[in-house]
Motif scaffolding. Sequence first.
Motif, short mmCIF file in Angstrom:
data_model
loop_
_atom_site.label_atom_id
_atom_site.label_comp_id
_atom_site.label_asym_id
_atom_site.label_seq_id
_atom_site.Cartn_x
_atom_site.Cartn_y
_atom_site.Cartn_z
N PRO A 27 0.83 -1.22 0.00
CA PRO A 27 0.00 0.00 0.00
C PRO A 27 0.86 1.26 0.00
O PRO A 27 2.07 1.21 0.27
CB PRO A 27 -0.78 -0.10 1.32
CG PRO A 27 -0.70 -1.53 1.70
CD PRO A 27 0.61 -2.04 1.17
N LEU A 28 0.22 2.38 -0.26
CA LEU A 28 0.89 3.67 -0.10
C LEU A 28 1.06 3.93 1.39
O LEU A 28 0.23 3.50 2.20
CB LEU A 28 0.04 4.78 -0.73
CG LEU A 28 -0.30 4.55 -2.19
CD1 LEU A 28 -1.29 5.60 -2.69
CD2 LEU A 28 0.97 4.57 -3.05
N LEU A 32 -1.25 3.14 5.29
CA LEU A 32 -0.81 2.31 6.41
C LEU A 32 -0.96 3.05 7.75
O LEU A 32 -0.73 2.47 8.81
CB LEU A 32 0.66 1.92 6.22
CG LEU A 32 0.97 1.05 5.01
CD1 LEU A 32 2.48 0.95 4.80
CD2 LEU A 32 0.38 -0.34 5.19
N SER A 33 -1.29 4.34 7.66
CA SER A 33 -1.25 5.17 8.85
C SER A 33 -2.24 4.72 9.93
O SER A 33 -3.40 4.41 9.62
CB SER A 33 -1.56 6.62 8.45
OG SER A 33 -1.50 7.45 9.57
N LEU A 81 9.88 0.53 8.69
CA LEU A 81 10.99 -0.28 8.15
C LEU A 81 10.46 -1.30 7.15
O LEU A 81 10.98 -1.42 6.03
CB LEU A 81 11.71 -1.00 9.30
CG LEU A 81 12.88 -1.88 8.86
CD1 LEU A 81 14.01 -1.03 8.28
CD2 LEU A 81 13.41 -2.71 10.03
N ARG A 82 9.41 -2.00 7.53
CA ARG A 82 8.88 -3.05 6.65
C ARG A 82 8.40 -2.46 5.33
O ARG A 82 8.66 -3.00 4.26
CB ARG A 82 7.73 -3.77 7.36
CG ARG A 82 7.31 -5.06 6.70
CD ARG A 82 6.12 -5.70 7.40
NE ARG A 82 6.36 -5.93 8.81
CZ ARG A 82 5.52 -5.54 9.78
NH1 ARG A 82 4.39 -4.92 9.50
NH2 ARG A 82 5.81 -5.79 11.04
N HIS A 83 7.74 -1.33 5.41
CA HIS A 83 7.27 -0.67 4.18
C HIS A 83 8.44 -0.37 3.24
O HIS A 83 8.41 -0.72 2.05
CB HIS A 83 6.55 0.63 4.55
CG HIS A 83 6.12 1.45 3.37
ND1 HIS A 83 5.10 1.06 2.53
CD2 HIS A 83 6.57 2.64 2.88
CE1 HIS A 83 4.93 1.97 1.58
NE2 HIS A 83 5.81 2.94 1.76
N TYR A 84 9.48 0.23 3.77
CA TYR A 84 10.59 0.62 2.89
C TYR A 84 11.43 -0.58 2.45
O TYR A 84 11.98 -0.57 1.35
CB TYR A 84 11.45 1.70 3.56
CG TYR A 84 10.81 3.07 3.39
CD1 TYR A 84 10.90 3.74 2.18
CD2 TYR A 84 10.08 3.64 4.42
CE1 TYR A 84 10.29 4.97 2.00
CE2 TYR A 84 9.47 4.88 4.25
CZ TYR A 84 9.58 5.54 3.04
OH TYR A 84 8.98 6.75 2.85
#
Lengths: 531, 464
Positions: A27-28, A32-33, A81-84
């Motif tokens: 997702p963007l 995720l916020s 971290l996981r997102h990036y």
Amino acid sequence: MENISAHRFTDGKPNLRRYQQARWDEPLIFELSQPGERAILLPELEPGIESATHDALQQLPPGMRRATAPALPELSQNRVLRHYLRLSQENLGADLNVDVGQGTCTMKYNPKINEQLARDARMSELHPLQDESTVQGILQVMHAMEQVICEVSGMDAVSLQPRSGSQAIYANIAMMRAWFESRGEGEQRDEIITTIFSHPSDAACAKVLGYKVITLYPDADGYPDLEAMQAAVGPRTAALIITNPEDTGIFNPRIAEFVAAAHAVGALACYDQANANGLLGITRAREAGFDLCHFNLHKTFATPHACGGPAVGACAVTAELAPFLPRPRVVKDGDRYRIDQGEAQSIGKVAAFMGTASIVLRAYAWVMNLGAEGLREVAEIAVLNNNYMMSQLLEKIEGLSAPYAAGKRRIEQVRYSWAELCAATGVSSGDIGLRAADYGTHYWTSHHPYVVPEPATIEPTEAYSRADLDEFVQIMARVAQEARSTPELVRSAPHNCPTKRVQDEYLEDPKRWAITWRAWQRKLAEHGSAV
Amino acid sequence: MNKTKVYPYIPNSVPAVKAAMLAATGAASVEEFYADIPAALRLPRALNLPEPLLSEARLKRHVQGLLARNTHCGEVLSFLGGGCYQHHVPALCDEINGRSEFLTAYAGEPYDDHGRFQALWEYCSMMGELLNLEVVSVPTYDGYQAAATACCMAARHTARRQVLVAANVNPDKRSHMQTYGRSEIEFIEVAFDAASGLVDRADLRAKLGPQVAAFYVDIPNYFGGIDEGAALAKLVQDAGALLVVGVDPSSLGVLTPPGDYGAAIVCGDIQPLGMHMSYGGGHGGFIASRDDEALVLQYPSRLFGIAPTSVPGQYGFGDVAYHRTSFDQRENGNEFVGTAAALWGITAGVYLASMGPQGMVELGEGILRRVAYARQQLASVPGLRLAHAGTAHFKEFVLDFNASGFTVAQINAALRERYDIFGGHDLSAVFPALGQSALYAFTELHCQADIDALVTALRELLTQ
């Protein structure tokens, strides 16, 4: 027991890699916020500061206090971290693939020790305005790297301030403008001559600095047209800006005549050495008579490309032009280094502070590891790899050609053409690049305009092994074969990447382009999915 | 030459491989490949370079030995600012920008480099939230370049030739803007008021006219002073010109974003957002505006947009209006574009995502209050005077040593030698009108004890 490896080889050679890039469907970050989550906490204000400054915000001028907090996403640290990391897996760096398809860009191995050194606090925590007595180490590195560039180019003085090759081109043209102005010829000399196979920035920087651009096209052999050059030069010519070899990889043996033609009318000659990797220790700007040149440290000197910067462009000039270099400059006094504010004729600043010093450090470490013999080895192997690649590609693939200079060797890269294959199958060079991604390799067509039809520029550099090169050739051969047998498979590629083809019309339509999350939200609300 | 040497970065330097590859090309030696280079152009000798340090161990020792000659800001107390700032860099930022996939990628397509496109689009989007604007470019070189390009965009957009520049802008930045823009733009300086350090509005009013494309001002300015944006905007807009504001993004948790008070183009440097100082190596510029087609078409740099793909529910990204760029149009594009500072954009995105709204508010307010505290404390030191005393400041301010009997150079040498403190940046050469004055900077890293230590040191030095 089954011999697994038997399936992986045919006639003793490895089969083509079965590849699938990570596809996380991530997702963007705004999606995720989770309100209230935090990834980092800041040092708190001590009570002493709290109590002494309770009215500090009220002291702001009218209207200058932000009313609402910025609507940034809110995530805990592991979720950021996981997102990036997922996004990083959906990105194909040179460390992961045989990146020879990004021709003209000189994709090389970036030694890990250099990264480690540049991330040392004694580099990363230096403020650029520290007293020079406290930065003798980095000043020594910058001075030494200037000397290296002087020796590699044959020029007399260097500035490492520009933050990229394009900015170095810009600085070189700014210096030439200042030089002519100092001689009272600034108004008169308003034209710059360059070639269509040079980087777009050669022409664009000249335009930014107020010059009319005259572009030379190749002659029948692929060399820039010397007659056209001789016809174009005159009292209005400020400079010739030229690459040699150009992006075709063909070395122009008459380069000194081009330089002489510029000099004959009182113009300067500027060498764009973006393609210098195959020439280290072989030939230099000085020998061909150039007045200025530049190198991209992120190309020839193996610093990371970093998705497009940070980088360094090194400007090198003759003694006559040295007073015009950007300032300040590093100067050696005995065994001490100091920062000299430069001469009155300097073009001033082209970048904040001293430029990207941490990149200079990496390039310095690379040169210190290789030395003179190593640099020559870099050039020779890059050229060997390129000629090997050319022989393999042309031998094994029908429908691919290397226009111009038939039968001649090339220096560090070749601009190929898929025109024949395209005519037979309708599959374009762009399609081939997208299908190549399905085999785990990056491939870019070439800079615009496409003077060579259906172009592909391949630059193997010294960093790739024979097996790497063979794998790339195998991929090209497979895709060419697919173009004939199952053209739709190629035209609809990529299939193994994180996403499919983008609907480009969204990016050209002001009603639908969305450069940020907030623009996208607004346009969705205004136009909905119908747009 | 010893040609049997094997280089770890050059796989095909293995002699047997080299020989086999030569054979495959039908060449007798590498020399054949260079046949087109005339003898007159050949370097007849080896390059004259230092002896190499072939082993990684020796190389590491050598470079670390050089770095040991530096004193870094983590081991002393530093109050240097002036455009480069010592902020905390979250470990996440280092982790992500060190990833090979990002670090070693270059110009991949939106398919094989989907991650880069998404990360940079998200960076632009988060900057858009911070700035309250809908268009943000991928990073250019640094804040200087962003300012220069913003002025050129304004001139093209308005088809006017003059750009007014506040005299309280960093002189180095002005130098770059002048060199860069002067073929299109006549730059005219607008004075600042000596007492407040802020823009002299009477001078601005007098210089605005029908030829003026834009007024460029930094808020906070080079002295850390915060001008009243709306008042400047009104003057500029009444003259039909664009207000272009350079802003420190770390201030925007507490200060109003310039677009809100009327700036048409906002620019600045992202170094404070997760980049180490690296002796000036951590800079990246941003340019932002509202989503006005005419203005968007003036951007020279890449703009990434989000778009559907052929698969429903899948995010795709790509270049918006690519034909604006020199990549597409050479000299007929807007300015030039090439390698710039993309990795720092990704890193700044990680920073903004880590900080979130509350983090940016705390950062801004915390810095504002530390500066207010430092000003209070330093004002009481005999021999010191706060320049621009009635003006609100963010992150930095000018300390006036004229009454102390010392030069800034003497003070700074003593601070360094006796207290392990890097004092403020000496302004005496670049702003001679300020006499012996220095620019002192404070960030969230400075605790009360640090500020008190500075005050004590200066008090001791000035009263001895």
